[in-house]
Write a protein that holds these residues in place. Sequence first.
Motif, PDB file in Angstrom:
ATOM      1  N   ASP A  58     -11.361  35.512  -3.845  1.00  0.00           N
ATOM      2  CA  ASP A  58     -10.555  34.914  -2.970  1.00  0.00           C
ATOM      3  C   ASP A  58      -9.315  34.197  -3.494  1.00  0.00           C
ATOM      4  O   ASP A  58      -8.953  33.961  -4.878  1.00  0.00           O
ATOM      5  N   HIS A  59      -8.474  33.707  -2.715  1.00  0.00           N
ATOM      6  CA  HIS A  59      -7.269  33.221  -3.225  1.00  0.00           C
ATOM      7  C   HIS A  59      -7.466  31.771  -4.020  1.00  0.00           C
ATOM      8  O   HIS A  59      -6.706  31.622  -5.190  1.00  0.00           O
ATOM      9  N   ARG A  82     -14.999  41.638  -3.439  1.00  0.00           N
ATOM     10  CA  ARG A  82     -15.091  40.813  -2.206  1.00  0.00           C
ATOM     11  C   ARG A  82     -16.231  41.439  -1.492  1.00  0.00           C
ATOM     12  O   ARG A  82     -17.135  40.677  -0.977  1.00  0.00           O
ATOM     13  N   THR A  86     -19.514  38.888  -0.445  1.00  0.00           N
ATOM     14  CA  THR A  86     -19.541  38.298   0.887  1.00  0.00           C
ATOM     15  C   THR A  86     -20.805  38.284   1.663  1.00  0.00           C
ATOM     16  O   THR A  86     -21.697  39.370   1.574  1.00  0.00           O
TER      17      THR A  86
END
Length: 181
Positions: A58-59, A82, A86
């Motif tokens: 993620d960021h 991701r 997740t």
Amino acid sequence: MIQELIVVEGVDDVAAVKKAVQAEVLPVHGFAVKSKKTLDKIRFASERIGVIVLTDPDHAGRTIRETIEKAVPNVKHAYISRKEGTKKDNIGVENASSEAIIAALEKARFKLVENTQEFSLADMDSYGLSGASGSKERRQNLGQLLRIGYGNTKQFLARLNHFGISRDELEKALSQINKRV
């Protein structure tokens, strides 16, 4: 055992990586990675045994990865997708399967090493690092001086062995600590 130190974001990530592989794992506690103390630990590990960065897809994970790479350019990178990271609405290494973590680390080309045992629990006792009055403080001071960080007796012993600290290095550092007291 994986030679390199694996750097992750948090303690849940540590648990996931340790479930997948035998390695020394350092949590940077998110953006606390910017602290001089944390970056110094990563630099030392990079010089001594190598470092693999495995952050969340993620960021925040990208930002942490970039911060580490700017301070320590020769780190290796391991990535999970991701999808692999997740679970419900939560994204993170802690959600990845052991297989996904192993695959990511394999792509980073980690090195396997024998689990060396230069030091034993008996050494921890004989050096006053366990079971003695002030042993916690001695481990704290020694960990700072050797740049391997603080740990309880078992963790500290594992770090001494994993980072390849020699008996001579340990005894010189202990001598420095004893001079301060």
